[in-house]
Design an enzyme around this catalytic site. Structure first.
Site, PDB file in Angstrom:
ATOM      1  N   SER A 172     -57.790  -6.948  23.159  1.00 51.76           N
ATOM      2  CA  SER A 172     -58.061  -5.641  22.608  1.00 51.76           C
ATOM      3  C   SER A 172     -58.561  -4.628  23.641  1.00 51.76           C
ATOM      4  CB  SER A 172     -59.100  -5.760  21.483  1.00 51.76           C
ATOM      5  OG  SER A 172     -60.342  -6.235  21.976  1.00 51.76           O
TER       6      SER A 172
ATOM      7  N   SER B 158     -59.702 -11.090  24.577  1.00 52.54           N
ATOM      8  CA  SER B 158     -59.517  -9.654  24.743  1.00 52.54           C
ATOM      9  C   SER B 158     -59.906  -9.084  26.094  1.00 52.54           C
ATOM     10  CB  SER B 158     -60.272  -8.903  23.643  1.00 52.54           C
ATOM     11  OG  SER B 158     -59.677  -9.131  22.393  1.00 52.54           O
TER      12      SER B 158
ATOM     13  N   LYS C 130     -65.279   0.847  26.547  1.00 50.73           N
ATOM     14  CA  LYS C 130     -64.358   0.481  25.475  1.00 50.73           C
ATOM     15  C   LYS C 130     -64.781   1.104  24.140  1.00 50.73           C
ATOM     16  CE  LYS C 130     -62.280  -3.700  23.415  1.00 50.73           C
ATOM     17  NZ  LYS C 130     -62.239  -5.172  23.496  1.00 50.73           N
TER      18      LYS C 130
END
Length: 496
Positions: A182, A206, A107
């Site tokens: 996210s 997230s 990520k």
């Protein structure tokens, strides 16, 4: 941390080979039959098994993953940065570890040595990581091969992944919808079968939110369960883990990343379901009064029925909390993080805070904090007290069942960080009504993709426990996965 050879892993009994017979025994037949390197229709444990037996090399699997990425990336836009050359070089070294040689993505909020880390922001486009973050470093020790950095909204501050710096990431199941956030890029790339699992983090939902949007398994670990860097935050709400195609990948990743020192008992590697029948509190109504759409309500009712059919006791329940008050206090805490990020972005870029370097959504959150910062200490005290209140709920039951999000994924643009702040805030807070309490409490919580709409969209079911209940949830997830497997469901974009 000491690096181990394949031989020392085998000697210590912690290698993939040591637990494959058990992992295989508990895997759904659809997982066991998935062996196509070309399509990516297999999980990370299966890939690692093929590498360890010599049936395939890491380079072959990484090259196949890159090929899949090149086919779907123009449609979903899941990469913040592609690191194909770095991946090919690493694969050639035949990295060892539990997931030695398995392709994945990291990520964009995590540092991976040598790769850019944008934090989803234009302010950090020139930021190249000199070292791995602590958690990413543990993944490197597991032997994974990262083929790129996955997209994230700016500093992970919103439930859609539409950052200005990279543009919107799209849901593989419906390209007009968001993949959640996210960890939206990680979820999109995993759902599109580019990789079997991907690095993710969860500060307000997230991991679970994009897992729900993209039809993946997503466990939010308990606070302190997995390795992490020291934090000075008054409440540590964010944890790191993964979104995965299968439960067994998540369980293996969890075990390999457990913190060496924690006040929690070790969970270890959960290999399958247990026989214990649970008392499950079914609470489908959003504590902040957000309205569920019809398909989400129907899906969560089906999940409750499935749990009953499996022999669990399911009771109707309502969260005894003022959801709007909790939301207000949590958002003030959340906004404090945005305010700090604005300062960091300004310092790194050398430019004053403005829409030129920081998105309107981030600036709006920062302004919210600055206008109410005298209330911050009281908000922290409220949230700390909430931790005890949340834990007390489980005196009467074992697991809490709710929807993961309140509606199907919104259309691209509805939660754009450049949209009207108040309108976006209303959409976001309604959509993510269920996830933040587990971040504040530090509790274990997971999205399980066992329900789908008639049109083929995933609908998430969220199961939550106390802090430290990670093993309990993983065992339940294995049972649900066996009852209604999902790995054979694939988006149409990878069929063409």
């Amino acid at each position: 941390m000491q690096e181990f050879s394949r031989r020392s892993f085998l000697r210590a009994g912690t290698s993939l080979a040591a637990f494959l017979p058990f992992a295989t025994a508990c895997a759904p037949s659809s997982v066991l039959g998935a062996t196509s390197a070309a399509t990516g229709s297999m999980d990370g444990i299966r890939m690692a098994e093929l590498i360890s037996t010599g049936a395939v090399t890491s380079s072959e699997l990484v090259e196949a993953a890159i090929g899949r990425a090149e086919r779907v990336e123009p449609k979903i836009n899941g990469f913040a940065t592609e690191t194909f050359a770095m991946a090919r070089k690493r694969a050639e070294t035949s990295p060892t570890g539990v997931f030695g040689g398995v392709p994945t993505v990291i990520k964009d909020l995590q540092k991976w040595k040598g790769a850019p880390t944008f934090y989803g922001s234009r302010a950090f486009v020139d930021n190249i990581a000199k070292n791995d973050d602590v958690f990413a470093g543990r993944w490197r020790e597991m032997g994974v091969v990262s083929i790129g950095k996955s997209t994230s909204p700016e500093m992970g501050l919103i439930s859609s992944t539409e950052p200005v710096v990279t543009g919107p990431t799209r849901n593989p199941w419906d390209l007009n919808r968001i993949p959640g956030g996210s960890s939206g890029g990680s979820a999109a790339l995993t759902a599109a079968r580019v990789v079997p699992f991907a690095n993710a983090s969860d500060g307000g939902g997230s991991i679970r939110i994009p897992a729900a949007c993209c039809g993946l398994f997503g466990l939010k670990p308990s606070r302190g369960a997995l390795i992490s860097a020291p934090s000075s935050a008054p409440i540590e709400i964010s944890v790191k883990h993964a979104v995965t195609l299968t439960v067994r990948d998540s369980a293996a990743l969890f075990a390999a990343a457990e913190a060496p020192k924690s006040d929690l008992a070790k969970t270890g590697r959960i290999m399958g379901p247990n026989k214990r029948r649970l008392k499950i509190a079914y609470a489908p109504d959003a504590p902040n009064k957000a309205t569920l759409d019809a398909e989400t309500r129907s899906a969560i009712e089906k999940t409750a029925d499935l749990c009953r059919a499996l022999g669990h006791e399911v009771i109707d329940w309502k969260q005894p909390v003022d959801g709007l008050e909790f939301q207000d206090k949590f958002l003030l805490f959340w906004a404090a993080g945005a305010a700090q990020f604005v300062q960091d972005a300004s310092a790194f870029s050398g430019k004053p805070p403005s829409p030129e370097i920081v998105e309107p959504w981030t600036l709006g959150l920062a302004q919210r904090f600055l206008s109410r910062q005298d209330e911050f200490d009281a908000a922290v005290a409220y949230l700390k007290a909430y931790q005890t209140e949340y834990a007390s709920w489980f005196d009467d039951f074992d697991v809490l069942l709710t929807p993961t999000v309140s509606t199907l994924p919104p259309a691209i643009g509805v939660q754009s960080p450049t949209g009207d702040f108040d309108e976006v805030m209303k959409s976001v807070t309604d959509f993510v009504a269920f996830t933040a309490p587990m971040n504040v409490s530090g509790a274990a919580s997971m999205n399980v993709p066992i329900q789908w709409t008639d049109s083929g969209l995933p609908v998430g079911s969220m199961f939550s426990g106390r802090r430290g209940d990670d093993g309990l949830l993983l065992a339940l997830a294995y049972e649900l996965e066996a009852a209604q497997p999902w790995i054979s469901r694939v988006p149409d974009i990878i069929k063409t």
